[in-house]
Write a protein that holds these residues in place. Structure first.
Motif, PDB file in Angstrom:
ATOM      1  N   LEU A 137       0.825  -1.210   0.000  1.00  0.00           N
ATOM      2  CA  LEU A 137       0.000   0.000   0.000  1.00  0.00           C
ATOM      3  C   LEU A 137       0.856   1.256   0.000  1.00  0.00           C
ATOM      4  N   ALA A 138       1.965   1.252   0.747  1.00  0.00           N
ATOM      5  CA  ALA A 138       2.843   2.422   0.785  1.00  0.00           C
ATOM      6  C   ALA A 138       3.471   2.682  -0.581  1.00  0.00           C
ATOM      7  N   LEU A 139       3.916   1.623  -1.254  1.00  0.00           N
ATOM      8  CA  LEU A 139       4.489   1.793  -2.590  1.00  0.00           C
ATOM      9  C   LEU A 139       3.418   2.236  -3.583  1.00  0.00           C
ATOM     10  N   ALA A 140       2.211   1.676  -3.456  1.00  0.00           N
ATOM     11  CA  ALA A 140       1.119   2.082  -4.352  1.00  0.00           C
ATOM     12  C   ALA A 140       0.802   3.561  -4.164  1.00  0.00           C
ATOM     13  N   GLN A 141       0.836   4.023  -2.915  1.00  0.00           N
ATOM     14  CA  GLN A 141       0.568   5.436  -2.641  1.00  0.00           C
ATOM     15  C   GLN A 141       1.614   6.331  -3.281  1.00  0.00           C
ATOM     16  N   VAL A 142       2.890   6.000  -3.084  1.00  0.00           N
ATOM     17  CA  VAL A 142       3.971   6.812  -3.631  1.00  0.00           C
ATOM     18  C   VAL A 142       3.936   6.813  -5.151  1.00  0.00           C
ATOM     19  N   ARG A 143       3.538   5.710  -5.752  1.00  0.00           N
ATOM     20  CA  ARG A 143       3.492   5.603  -7.206  1.00  0.00           C
ATOM     21  C   ARG A 143       2.213   6.187  -7.792  1.00  0.00           C
ATOM     22  N   GLY A 144       1.324   6.654  -6.929  1.00  0.00           N
ATOM     23  CA  GLY A 144       0.114   7.318  -7.391  1.00  0.00           C
ATOM     24  C   GLY A 144      -0.945   6.399  -7.939  1.00  0.00           C
ATOM     25  N   VAL A 145      -0.949   5.129  -7.504  1.00  0.00           N
ATOM     26  CA  VAL A 145      -1.942   4.192  -8.022  1.00  0.00           C
ATOM     27  C   VAL A 145      -2.892   3.724  -6.922  1.00  0.00           C
ATOM     28  N   LEU A 146      -2.908   4.436  -5.784  1.00  0.00           N
ATOM     29  CA  LEU A 146      -3.790   4.099  -4.678  1.00  0.00           C
ATOM     30  C   LEU A 146      -4.627   5.321  -4.323  1.00  0.00           C
ATOM     31  N   THR A 147      -5.944   5.227  -4.502  1.00  0.00           N
ATOM     32  CA  THR A 147      -6.812   6.352  -4.169  1.00  0.00           C
ATOM     33  C   THR A 147      -7.072   6.371  -2.664  1.00  0.00           C
ATOM     34  N   GLU A 148      -7.543   7.492  -2.161  1.00  0.00           N
ATOM     35  CA  GLU A 148      -7.868   7.589  -0.742  1.00  0.00           C
ATOM     36  C   GLU A 148      -8.957   6.594  -0.358  1.00  0.00           C
ATOM     37  N   GLU A 149      -9.914   6.395  -1.255  1.00  0.00           N
ATOM     38  CA  GLU A 149     -10.996   5.450  -0.976  1.00  0.00           C
ATOM     39  C   GLU A 149     -10.463   4.016  -0.885  1.00  0.00           C
ATOM     40  N   GLN A 150      -9.571   3.665  -1.799  1.00  0.00           N
ATOM     41  CA  GLN A 150      -8.978   2.323  -1.766  1.00  0.00           C
ATOM     42  C   GLN A 150      -8.150   2.132  -0.491  1.00  0.00           C
ATOM     43  N   GLU A 151      -7.387   3.147  -0.131  1.00  0.00           N
ATOM     44  CA  GLU A 151      -6.595   3.070   1.087  1.00  0.00           C
ATOM     45  C   GLU A 151      -7.487   2.832   2.298  1.00  0.00           C
TER      46      GLU A 151
END
Length: 620
Positions: free
Chosen positions: A428-442
């Motif tokens: 999840l942290a890598l997905a966030q940094v790479r911009g492929v994780l939305t706030e809703e998904q998180e």
């Protein structure tokens, strides 16, 4: 893999040492022993458990303020009293009295050459171990100072070792050294005065209740323990300042090693998983790279791939994480067996994040693989580890401590599921940094993770049904495990658990590979365990299951409730309490752990101490 406890004190410390061995017995249980300085050298050794050694020590009234003790996992030489530690050197002209007493963890790779040289000098060997070579070597170099002799011996040793040594001519003195195997120094107190007694051990847990003041010895360190004082030096004899080898307060709770109401540590640790997962996730309110350490954001921004290095159960957690990292974080990921990676020619990519996974943080092959990666120019390193004070945590730039608590059972359970939790947070942290994780998904993922302890409790409630399965498995000699997608590594882990502790031959395959070989093995005598979550591969998996039934095979299926898979002739189904999406592997592995445990119980094997295996694999 073995356990060392040694010390110097003005009181009898033999009870302290044998209690420490009992806490370390999971690290090696083929034999055990203790040696003391009592005018001359005296020892007791046993090929039974430490409890038998305790009786022997009491019967022979072995007591001293200078002592070393050891619990062994056999590498060189069979489990036999003459191969058990401590080893003595009686000198070139044996006079019946020992000169040097020594215990050793690790493997000496040049022991054959050293043995030949020492035999040429007149030394007689009583064991088949590589360890006895070190005792004779120290004796051959001794000239009134055992520390100097140890220093000279260490310079000639190739391999991995942690050593504790004393000499008959120097009471109240124990010396030690480490290279490739863990060793810690415990600063004790007598009558409230800190520093009155000192200990060395392979794990701080061995000294729980005796001292919480710990110095972590670094690679190549030597230590000299005397009454009221100690020194730490490097192999060349340079003494370290206190700031370089600081004394740390380490709370190694002895209560963590108590069984409580459980029959075995493995059972206890299976049922600790809801708590362990909760502790692993404690304080995680939002996803942020800093969960993995200062500077994690800049590291995560700089990488374009991930390479996971691990062994055994930890390797299977890495295989599971590969599916998460590529599907959720959208980052290319490789997983390699650490012992293979370090010896093959690979193509380094300086923008790769090296991720090591290890319960103990001292696994020899994984540490060596990390150092190999660093030597190739990989500067971005992160570990998922259960022990915050371990060598792996110290040598990696970033870390996530799983906080599973002490794991005693050789077959890993709670360490595996907490590793998966840590790896999912990394995803999840890598997905966030790479911009492929939305706030809703998180938010959805965090909600699911927080619900894991409750979901695990519901899975543990399936135990009575799994016990029924185990009665069938206890009569079998072979088993096949099937899974697809991110549940294939869970099938691998299930097979590993069964073979580790029940000694039933078990293999795992991606279910789609049945037709490419394994189907030839399927008969009514080959139970086939199938992990069947309600995911996109379910229909494909159902077809694979029909292939098994058509050949007379018997299926044991862990199915989500909405899969519409029903029990029938040759089809035994246990329904999981709920479908858990991406986190499903953490739930599905628990019934497989219970199946292995109860099958081993039915077969009467030594669940916590399976033959030929040890917990902390600190040798190659």
């Amino acid at each position: 893999m073995c356990g060392i406890v040694a010390g110097v004190s003005g009181r009898d410390i033999v009870p302290v040492l044998v209690q420490g061995l009992q806490r370390l017995e999971y690290r090696g249980y083929d034999s055990c022993g203790v040696a003391v300085h009592a005018g001359g050298l005296k020892r007791a050794r046993s090929t039974s458990r430490v409890a038998e050694l305790v009786q022997q020590v009491q019967k022979e009234q072995i007591a001293s303020g200078t002592a070393i003790a050891h619990t062994r996992w056999a590498t060189h030489g069979a489990p036999a009293v003459h191969n058990a530690h401590p080893h003595f050197s009686h000198g070139v002209t044996p006079d019946g009295a020992g000169h040097v007493a020594l215990v050793h963890n690790g493997i000496i790779e040049n022991h054959d050459e050293l043995r030949a040289e020492l035999q040429a000098k007149g030394y007689v060997f009583e064991s088949q171990t590589d360890t006895e070579v070190i005792a004779h070597l120290i004796d051959s170099l001794y000239d009134g100072d055992v520390f100097v002799a140890l220093q000279g011996a260490v310079a000639q040793l190739h391999g991995a070792f942690a050593l504790a040594v004393f000499h008959k001519d120097e009471p109240h003195r124990v010396v030690g050294a480490r290279a490739g195997s863990p060793l810690i120094l415990g600063v004790g107190s007598v009558d409230g005065v800190v520093g009155g007694e000192h200990f060395i051990a392979s794990d701080a847990m061995a000294l729980a209740g005796v001292t919480d003041q710990i110095v972590y010895l670094e690679e190549g360190d030597l230590v000299d323990l005397q009454l009221g004082r100690y020194w730490v030096t490097n192999a060349q004899g340079r003494a370290y300042e206190a700031a370089e080898r600081p004394v740390k307060t380490v709370l190694a709770h002895s209560g963590a090693a108590e069984l409580g109401p459980f029959r075995h540590y493995m059972q206890k640790e299976i049922f600790e998983q809801p708590r362990a997962i909760g502790d692993t996730l404690e304080g995680v309110e939002t996803i942020t790279p800093e969960l993995f350490g200062d500077g994690a954001y800049s590291v995560f921004k700089d990488i374009d791939s991930v390479l996971i290095l691990a062994c055994g159960t930890s390797y299977y957690s890495g295989c599971t994480a590969k599916y998460w990292l590529e599907s959720i974080a959208r980052i290319p990921t490789q997983v390699e067996v650490a012992s293979e990676y370090r010896y093959r020619t690979s193509v380094p990519n300086p923008r790769t994040l090296i991720v090591t996974i290890t319960q103990s943080g001292e696994t020899a092959d994984t540490l060596a693989a990390l150092r190999h990666a660093q030597s190739l120019g990989h500067k971005h390193t992160l570990t998922i580890c259960n022990v915050s004070t371990s060598a792996m945590v110290r040598e990696c730039k970033l870390a996530y401590i799983t906080r599973a608590g002490v794991e005693i059972g050789v077959a890993s359970t709670k360490a595996f599921t907490t590793q998966l939790a840590g790896l999912f947070l990394l995803t999840l942290a890598l997905a966030q940094v790479r911009g492929v994780l939305t706030e809703e998904q998180e938010a959805d993922h965090l909600k699911a993770m927080r619900h894991l302890p409750v979901a695990l409790q519901a899975v543990l409630a399936l135990e009575p049904q799994i016990i029924q399965w185990s009665e069938d498995f206890a009569r079998m000699d072979n088993a096949l495990f099937l899974g697809r997608g991110l549940h294939y590594p869970i099938a691998l882990e299930g097979a590993l658990k069964l073979k580790e502790i029940s000694y039933i031959h078990a293999e795992a395959y991606p279910a789609g590979e049945l037709k490419h070989g394994p189907l030839a093995l399927v008969t009514s005598a080959m139970p086939v365990v199938t992990v069947a979550p309600n995911d996109t591969l379910l229909e494909k998996l159902k077809s694979n299951m029909q292939e098994v039934r058509a050949r007379g095979g018997v299926l044991y299926v862990l199915a989500d409730g909405d899969t519409r898979i029903k029990s029938a002739e040759g089809m035994h189904v246990i329904r999981m309490p709920e479908h858990y999406g991406a986190l499903s592997p953490i739930l599905h592995v628990v019934p497989l752990q219970l199946l292995a445990y109860h099958t081993a119980l039915a077969k009467g094997t030594d669940v916590d101490k399976p033959r030929n295996l040890a917990k902390s694999v600190t040798v190659e």
